[in-house]
Motif scaffolding. Sequence first.
Motif, PDB file in Angstrom:
ATOM      1  N   ASN A  89      28.370  34.113  46.619  1.00  0.00           N
ATOM      2  CA  ASN A  89      27.299  33.259  46.119  1.00  0.00           C
ATOM      3  C   ASN A  89      27.095  33.543  44.638  1.00  0.00           C
ATOM      4  O   ASN A  89      27.163  34.697  44.209  1.00  0.00           O
ATOM      5  CB  ASN A  89      25.983  33.542  46.856  1.00  0.00           C
ATOM      6  N   GLY A  90      26.822  32.497  43.871  1.00  0.00           N
ATOM      7  CA  GLY A  90      26.534  32.715  42.458  1.00  0.00           C
ATOM      8  C   GLY A  90      27.001  31.560  41.599  1.00  0.00           C
ATOM      9  O   GLY A  90      27.563  30.572  42.083  1.00  0.00           O
ATOM     10  N   ARG A  91      26.755  31.710  40.304  1.00  0.00           N
ATOM     11  CA  ARG A  91      27.169  30.698  39.332  1.00  0.00           C
ATOM     12  C   ARG A  91      28.653  30.845  39.029  1.00  0.00           C
ATOM     13  O   ARG A  91      29.182  31.954  38.948  1.00  0.00           O
ATOM     14  CB  ARG A  91      26.352  30.833  38.053  1.00  0.00           C
ATOM     15  N   SER A  92      29.298  29.728  38.790  1.00  0.00           N
ATOM     16  CA  SER A  92      30.729  29.738  38.526  1.00  0.00           C
ATOM     17  C   SER A  92      31.076  30.606  37.324  1.00  0.00           C
ATOM     18  O   SER A  92      31.987  31.437  37.382  1.00  0.00           O
ATOM     19  CB  SER A  92      31.224  28.304  38.302  1.00  0.00           C
ATOM     20  N   ALA A  93      30.358  30.433  36.204  1.00  0.00           N
ATOM     21  CA  ALA A  93      30.713  31.145  34.973  1.00  0.00           C
ATOM     22  C   ALA A  93      30.656  32.652  35.170  1.00  0.00           C
ATOM     23  O   ALA A  93      31.594  33.377  34.808  1.00  0.00           O
ATOM     24  CB  ALA A  93      29.792  30.719  33.833  1.00  0.00           C
ATOM     25  N   SER A  94      29.564  33.146  35.748  1.00  0.00           N
ATOM     26  CA  SER A  94      29.414  34.595  35.879  1.00  0.00           C
ATOM     27  C   SER A  94      30.371  35.161  36.922  1.00  0.00           C
ATOM     28  O   SER A  94      30.988  36.216  36.707  1.00  0.00           O
ATOM     29  CB  SER A  94      27.970  34.957  36.225  1.00  0.00           C
ATOM     30  N   GLN A  95      30.536  34.467  38.054  1.00  0.00           N
ATOM     31  CA  GLN A  95      31.414  35.007  39.094  1.00  0.00           C
ATOM     32  C   GLN A  95      32.880  34.978  38.645  1.00  0.00           C
ATOM     33  O   GLN A  95      33.632  35.914  38.913  1.00  0.00           O
ATOM     34  CB  GLN A  95      31.228  34.243  40.407  1.00  0.00           C
ATOM     35  N   ARG A  96      33.286  33.929  37.954  1.00  0.00           N
ATOM     36  CA  ARG A  96      34.660  33.878  37.432  1.00  0.00           C
ATOM     37  C   ARG A  96      34.891  34.972  36.395  1.00  0.00           C
ATOM     38  O   ARG A  96      35.971  35.577  36.347  1.00  0.00           O
ATOM     39  CB  ARG A  96      34.942  32.505  36.824  1.00  0.00           C
ATOM     40  N   ALA A  97      33.887  35.236  35.558  1.00  0.00           N
ATOM     41  CA  ALA A  97      34.020  36.296  34.556  1.00  0.00           C
ATOM     42  C   ALA A  97      34.152  37.659  35.227  1.00  0.00           C
ATOM     43  O   ALA A  97      34.941  38.511  34.793  1.00  0.00           O
ATOM     44  CB  ALA A  97      32.830  36.275  33.603  1.00  0.00           C
ATOM     45  N   LYS A  98      33.393  37.886  36.289  1.00  0.00           N
ATOM     46  CA  LYS A  98      33.490  39.154  37.020  1.00  0.00           C
ATOM     47  C   LYS A  98      34.871  39.305  37.656  1.00  0.00           C
ATOM     48  O   LYS A  98      35.493  40.378  37.580  1.00  0.00           O
ATOM     49  CB  LYS A  98      32.421  39.214  38.114  1.00  0.00           C
ATOM     50  N   ILE A  99      35.341  38.251  38.301  1.00  0.00           N
ATOM     51  CA  ILE A  99      36.641  38.305  38.980  1.00  0.00           C
ATOM     52  C   ILE A  99      37.755  38.601  37.980  1.00  0.00           C
ATOM     53  O   ILE A  99      38.652  39.410  38.242  1.00  0.00           O
ATOM     54  CB  ILE A  99      36.886  36.986  39.744  1.00  0.00           C
ATOM     55  N   ALA A 100      37.684  37.983  36.799  1.00  0.00           N
ATOM     56  CA  ALA A 100      38.683  38.252  35.763  1.00  0.00           C
ATOM     57  C   ALA A 100      38.595  39.694  35.283  1.00  0.00           C
ATOM     58  O   ALA A 100      39.621  40.378  35.131  1.00  0.00           O
ATOM     59  CB  ALA A 100      38.491  37.285  34.595  1.00  0.00           C
ATOM     60  N   ALA A 101      37.380  40.180  35.046  1.00  0.00           N
ATOM     61  CA  ALA A 101      37.202  41.548  34.554  1.00  0.00           C
ATOM     62  C   ALA A 101      37.706  42.578  35.557  1.00  0.00           C
ATOM     63  O   ALA A 101      38.205  43.644  35.173  1.00  0.00           O
ATOM     64  CB  ALA A 101      35.730  41.798  34.237  1.00  0.00           C
ATOM     65  N   LEU A 102      37.590  42.259  36.843  1.00  0.00           N
ATOM     66  CA  LEU A 102      38.018  43.181  37.893  1.00  0.00           C
ATOM     67  C   LEU A 102      39.502  43.047  38.226  1.00  0.00           C
ATOM     68  O   LEU A 102      40.017  43.788  39.065  1.00  0.00           O
ATOM     69  CB  LEU A 102      37.187  42.943  39.158  1.00  0.00           C
ATOM     70  N   GLY A 103      40.187  42.101  37.586  1.00  0.00           N
ATOM     71  CA  GLY A 103      41.616  41.925  37.824  1.00  0.00           C
ATOM     72  C   GLY A 103      41.936  41.354  39.190  1.00  0.00           C
ATOM     73  O   GLY A 103      42.970  41.682  39.779  1.00  0.00           O
ATOM     74  N   LEU A 104      41.083  40.457  39.686  1.00  0.00           N
ATOM     75  CA  LEU A 104      41.248  39.915  41.034  1.00  0.00           C
ATOM     76  C   LEU A 104      41.680  38.449  41.036  1.00  0.00           C
ATOM     77  O   LEU A 104      41.525  37.753  42.033  1.00  0.00           O
ATOM     78  CB  LEU A 104      39.932  40.067  41.810  1.00  0.00           C
ATOM     79  N   GLY A 105      42.241  38.008  39.930  1.00  0.00           N
ATOM     80  CA  GLY A 105      42.650  36.616  39.835  1.00  0.00           C
ATOM     81  C   GLY A 105      43.783  36.230  40.759  1.00  0.00           C
ATOM     82  O   GLY A 105      44.063  35.042  40.931  1.00  0.00           O
ATOM     83  N   ASP A 106      44.439  37.226  41.377  1.00  0.00           N
ATOM     84  CA  ASP A 106      45.534  36.920  42.300  1.00  0.00           C
ATOM     85  C   ASP A 106      45.052  36.704  43.732  1.00  0.00           C
ATOM     86  O   ASP A 106      45.869  36.610  44.652  1.00  0.00           O
ATOM     87  CB  ASP A 106      46.584  38.035  42.272  1.00  0.00           C
ATOM     88  N   ALA A 107      43.739  36.616  43.935  1.00  0.00           N
ATOM     89  CA  ALA A 107      43.222  36.353  45.282  1.00  0.00           C
ATOM     90  C   ALA A 107      43.806  35.053  45.827  1.00  0.00           C
ATOM     91  O   ALA A 107      43.990  34.080  45.093  1.00  0.00           O
ATOM     92  CB  ALA A 107      41.699  36.276  45.260  1.00  0.00           C
ATOM     93  N   ALA A 108      44.089  35.041  47.126  1.00  0.00           N
ATOM     94  CA  ALA A 108      44.668  33.850  47.752  1.00  0.00           C
ATOM     95  C   ALA A 108      43.716  32.670  47.684  1.00  0.00           C
ATOM     96  O   ALA A 108      44.126  31.525  47.495  1.00  0.00           O
ATOM     97  CB  ALA A 108      45.025  34.158  49.205  1.00  0.00           C
ATOM     98  N   ALA A 109      42.436  32.935  47.847  1.00  0.00           N
ATOM     99  CA  ALA A 109      41.410  31.892  47.761  1.00  0.00           C
ATOM    100  C   ALA A 109      40.154  32.516  47.176  1.00  0.00           C
ATOM    101  O   ALA A 109      39.827  33.666  47.474  1.00  0.00           O
ATOM    102  CB  ALA A 109      41.119  31.297  49.134  1.00  0.00           C
ATOM    103  N   ILE A 110      39.475  31.761  46.332  1.00  0.00           N
ATOM    104  CA  ILE A 110      38.218  32.198  45.735  1.00  0.00           C
ATOM    105  C   ILE A 110      37.203  31.087  45.964  1.00  0.00           C
ATOM    106  O   ILE A 110      37.365  29.976  45.453  1.00  0.00           O
ATOM    107  CB  ILE A 110      38.367  32.483  44.233  1.00  0.00           C
ATOM    108  N   ILE A 111      36.191  31.373  46.769  1.00  0.00           N
ATOM    109  CA  ILE A 111      35.147  30.399  47.072  1.00  0.00           C
ATOM    110  C   ILE A 111      33.853  30.879  46.417  1.00  0.00           C
ATOM    111  O   ILE A 111      33.323  31.932  46.775  1.00  0.00           O
ATOM    112  CB  ILE A 111      34.936  30.240  48.592  1.00  0.00           C
TER     113      ILE A 111
END
Length: 216
Positions: free
Chosen positions: A110-132
Amino acid sequence: RRLKMEALGFVFDLDDTLYPERDYVRSCFRWIAPRIGGEGVFEELWRRFEAGERDPIGEVAVARGIREPRKAGLIAEMRAHAPDLALDDGAAALIAALRDAKRSFSIVTNGRSASQRAKIAALGLGDAAAIIISEEFGAEKPDAALFRAIEREHPAQRHLFVGDNPAIDFEGPNALGWMTARLVRGDSVRREAINPRDGMRAQRVIASLTELIPLI
């Protein structure tokens, strides 16, 4: 891309599950404090946060003479900033084990797209199979629709959802017959105590994500 069917699909909440959310709050305060300006802004923000205030940034900004629309603009920029975050040790070990085994993982948050996408990038999790992300999806946990979307995008014979918040994390996946595990953190930003109904309880409680490595 269509993934091959896995025996068990690992699906994670983000905040306070894969990293301590307090670290994100701290990063936001460090970003915005010099933009608010003045002495001791970061310390005041952190003191108010620790005291449980709902909107420390808004209160401090107004007290320092920052009005709309500048305040809203600063907050929007802050949500998109590249935060200083790292996976906690247990999450880092589990994600590394999944990658070593060439297994996929997904994220539901749950959350805003901008902040959650920034967190995912910072954590190096962009290779997740699906991001909802709820703002992008148009619904929030505990709505089971978010988890049905994972079933389509990350197929598995069975799924495991790992979260931290019984108020929203487990009712949806439990209703779909998923396995569920609750990570209990000592440093969670969520102070409220709730008494979850049976359907809201995780089937398993863990103290570290490393406890799930044997399931890979």
